[in-house]
Design a protein around this motif. Structure first.
Motif, PDB file in Angstrom:
ATOM      1  N   UNK A  82       0.882  -1.081   0.053  1.00 56.03           N
ATOM      2  CA  UNK A  82      -0.016  -0.173  -0.054  1.00 56.03           C
ATOM      3  C   UNK A  82       0.827   1.280  -0.107  1.00 56.03           C
ATOM      4  N   UNK A  83       1.887   1.190   0.742  1.00 56.72           N
ATOM      5  CA  UNK A  83       2.818   2.305   0.710  1.00 56.72           C
ATOM      6  C   UNK A  83       4.234   1.992   1.249  1.00 56.72           C
ATOM      7  N   UNK A  84       5.438   2.443   0.791  1.00 51.90           N
ATOM      8  CA  UNK A  84       6.739   2.226   1.297  1.00 51.90           C
ATOM      9  C   UNK A  84       7.337   3.320   1.898  1.00 51.90           C
ATOM     10  N   UNK A  85       7.565   3.257   3.112  1.00 53.93           N
ATOM     11  CA  UNK A  85       8.216   4.369   3.991  1.00 53.93           C
ATOM     12  C   UNK A  85       9.763   4.064   3.889  1.00 53.93           C
ATOM     13  N   UNK A  86      10.467   4.758   3.432  1.00 48.43           N
ATOM     14  CA  UNK A  86      12.187   4.867   3.258  1.00 48.43           C
ATOM     15  C   UNK A  86      12.572   5.698   4.261  1.00 48.43           C
ATOM     16  N   UNK A  87      13.278   5.412   5.119  1.00 48.21           N
ATOM     17  CA  UNK A  87      13.763   6.202   6.057  1.00 48.21           C
ATOM     18  C   UNK A  87      15.228   6.792   5.926  1.00 48.21           C
ATOM     19  N   UNK A  88      15.534   6.403   4.542  1.00 47.05           N
ATOM     20  CA  UNK A  88      17.129   6.798   4.648  1.00 47.05           C
ATOM     21  C   UNK A  88      17.446   8.297   4.357  1.00 47.05           C
ATOM     22  N   UNK A  89      16.336   9.148   3.887  1.00 49.12           N
ATOM     23  CA  UNK A  89      16.625  10.618   4.128  1.00 49.12           C
ATOM     24  C   UNK A  89      15.879  11.252   5.280  1.00 49.12           C
ATOM     25  N   UNK A  90      15.277  10.266   6.118  1.00 54.14           N
ATOM     26  CA  UNK A  90      14.677  10.869   7.412  1.00 54.14           C
ATOM     27  C   UNK A  90      13.297  11.131   7.287  1.00 54.14           C
ATOM     28  N   UNK A  91      12.427  10.896   7.854  1.00 54.83           N
ATOM     29  CA  UNK A  91      10.900  10.767   7.994  1.00 54.83           C
ATOM     30  C   UNK A  91      10.240  10.827   9.075  1.00 54.83           C
ATOM     31  N   UNK A  92       9.011  11.561   9.002  1.00 54.46           N
ATOM     32  CA  UNK A  92       8.370  11.674  10.186  1.00 54.46           C
ATOM     33  C   UNK A  92       9.129  12.322  11.281  1.00 54.46           C
ATOM     34  N   UNK A  93       9.979  13.008  10.973  1.00 55.68           N
ATOM     35  CA  UNK A  93      10.933  13.850  12.025  1.00 55.68           C
ATOM     36  C   UNK A  93      11.860  13.086  12.625  1.00 55.68           C
ATOM     37  N   UNK A  94      12.269  11.723  12.071  1.00 59.22           N
ATOM     38  CA  UNK A  94      13.014  10.987  12.579  1.00 59.22           C
ATOM     39  C   UNK A  94      14.547  10.804  11.997  1.00 59.22           C
ATOM     40  N   UNK A  95      15.722  10.722  12.579  1.00 55.96           N
ATOM     41  CA  UNK A  95      16.700  10.758  11.761  1.00 55.96           C
ATOM     42  C   UNK A  95      17.210   9.662  10.606  1.00 55.96           C
TER      43      UNK A  95
END
Length: 557
Positions: free
Chosen positions: A488-501
């Motif tokens: 449904x959706x891909x969350x990629x945190x490599x650039x930071x997401x939702x205020x997270x590092x």
């Protein structure tokens, strides 16, 4: 050529540790490459690696270099820099702790060191209690016996932030590992007062804080619970048994083979309570003793695994997610019952931890904060609450990897606290004729059945490191489904997401309230895949999980 030159430099200069000298002389080409192809990575978790010779290993030289970099950082940020040091039962932990202390003392950084091995949370606690500028814990947590590590805490008792880690790393990178390190003699520094042992009052204060986490609020429960406990040859024996006994839990059988500190971990080569094999001897003891509850803490005593009897009389291991949800529900229900829930209550969990925790929190009126994997991020959020004058708003934090914390007195997961609160929760329900498995079934009936699993894949050496990076890129290649469940959706945190590092983590949100997370481990050469499945019952969830795992493995193998 560069690797060979560094190896030869170590042959000429690394002469203080006879183990390192012998290993260097015996290395073949492949071993030289693996030991020197990079410097041991330093990040928010500090250092962690295999004990041995080389820049990519844990040894007195890499520990000294990290300590010098940290000392230089502290001198820039504090007028009178100081540090708290602790160590666990691992091979060379005491040696590395004293080497680090000597480097700090030589740099004018005042040192307070635990006189005996102690759990991780006591370093976080002592850093705060003694108001030191930083804390250092020599440990590799639950890793196999060949590993050791070096965790760094800030003045707030939380593991260092991404920004602080980058600054410390910059200081470390300026240094030549042989020419730029100041050292001094531990015993001489003890004599002149630049190094001192942490007094017993601090240990007692820690135990008292753990005891104060009770949520019985005067209720009487039957504490004559038959407990089998294993410290897995680590640091938990004294603090866990002391806390339990002082709170009335005296029917404790300690597993003899795993009682005393031993960094070789002879009965459980992988001393991690998440692993069934690490709990096997405890299960045997539980059956022999007809125990009500089996507890095991990992070597640095910041994780807790448990087993309880099912209706068939067999012992069943609970996952970190299950235990965490039970604790959250128990603590919240008791606080509500006794009018002890704070204003704006908060529960903090990691993004790979079961989402049912968020449902339970919402039921009791708690706000959930989701953070990246690693309890340091939970500790960081507690610190932010403290800065706002709302430390009391923190009710509970947990992660699926068996880490729990019920109070703000430390900034890391606490196995002493976890063990005590699990015993209290068990006694509370047992007094009413309810088992933990009964209560867990009630939670599933209320919120729906959810299965969470972890799959780990090992990739050793420089080739393995490159392979993991390649796999992560493949997972970013537009995958449409896993096991028939659409992405449904891909969350990629490599650039930071939702205020997270920024972090090399991917979370695939799948249809029907399922998810898959993939990330490289920060502490071992492993790729980890977390799968969460919501279904009508356990059997259906297991079928779906198996199909999702099979699809994921196609991108790895």
């Amino acid at each position: 050529m560069k690797i060979r030159k560094e190896y030869e430099r170590w042959l000429a200069n690394a002469v203080e540790d006879t183990d390192v000298v012998a290993e260097l002389k015996a290395m073949d080409y492949a071993e030289v490459e693996d030991a020197f192809y990079r410097d041991l990575a330093f990040g928010t978790g500090g250092l962690r690696g295999v004990i041995g010779a080389g820049t990519n290993r844990m040894n007195i030289y890499t520990v000294s270099k990290a300590s010098q970099g940290l000392a230089d950082y502290l001198k820039k940020h504090f007028e009178e820099p100081s540090v708290t040091i602790g160590y666990d039962s691992r091979i060379k932990s005491d040696v590395f702790a004293k080497v680090a202390a000597g480097v700090f003392a030589a740099n004018g950084v005042r040192v307070s060191i635990w006189p005996v091995l102690m759990p991780v949370p006591t370093v976080s606690f002592a850093t705060r209690y003694l108001h030191t500028s930083a804390g250092v814990m020599v440990t590799a947590s639950h890793n196999p016996g060949k590993y050791n590590g070096y965790k760094v805490y800030g003045a707030d008792g939380c593991q260092i932030t991404t920004e602080a880690a980058a600054e410390i790393l910059a200081e470390i990178k300026k240094l030549d590992i042989f020419a730029d390190i100041k050292t001094s003699d531990f015993e001489a520094d003890m004599a002149n007062g630049s190094i001192r042992y942490i007094p017993d009052e601090v240990y007692t204060a820690f135990v008292e804080k753990v005891k104060s986490q009770s949520v019985l609020f005067g209720e009487n429960v039957n504490k004559n619970v038959a407990i089998v406990y294993s410290p897995l040859n680590g640091t938990g024996l004294k603090p866990v048994t002391r806390t339990l006994q002082e709170m009335g839990y005296t029917n404790i059988t300690v597993i003899k083979e795993q009682e005393q500190p031993d960094g070789h971990f002879p009965t459980c080569p992988y001393p991690n309570p998440e692993i069934k094999e690490a709990m096997a001897l405890g299960m045997e003891y539980a059956r022999k003793c007809n125990a009500d509850l089996l507890l095991a803490t990992d070597p640095d005593c910041d994780r807790v695994g448990i087993a309880v009897k099912n209706k068939a009389g067999e012992y069943e291991l609970l996952t970190g997610n299950q235990t965490g949800m039970l604790l959250l529900d128990y603590i919240c229900s008791q606080r509500i019952k006794h009018g002890k829930m704070p204003a704006d209550p908060v529960m903090i969990k990691t993004i790979v931890t079961m989402d049912m925790g968020e449902q339970i929190a919402a039921h009791y009126g708690l706000r959930t904060v989701n953070v990246l994997t690693g309890f340091k991020f939970i500790g960081e959020q507690i610190g932010k609450l403290e800065q706002l004058g709302k430390a009391d708003s923190y009710v509970f934090g947990f992660e699926e990897s068996y880490g729990y914390l019920t109070g703000s007195y430390v900034r890391d997961k606490d196995g002493v606290d976890g063990a005590y609160m699990i015993c209290e929760m068990f006694s509370y329900y047992a007094t009413q004729g309810i088992s933990l498995l009964d209560r867990l079934d009630e939670l599933y009936k209320t919120y729906g059945y959810c299965l969470n699993t972890l799959h780990s894949y090992e990739f050793d050496g420089s080739a393995g490191f490159a392979r993991m990076q390649s796999i992560m890129q493949a997972f970013r290649g537009g995958i449409k489904e896993f096991g028939g469940k659409k992405v449904v959706r891909l969350l990629d945190y490599v650039q930071g997401l939702d205020g997270l590092p920024k972090s090399d983590v991917l979370k695939f949100l799948l249809e029907d309230n399922c998810f898959l997370v993939v990330r490289p481990s920060g502490t071992e050469p492993k790729l980890k895949i977390y799968i969460s499945v919501s279904a009508e019952n356990k059997e259906m969830a297991e079928e779906v999980e198996d199909e999702i795992a099979k699809t994921a493995e196609k991108w790895i193998c």
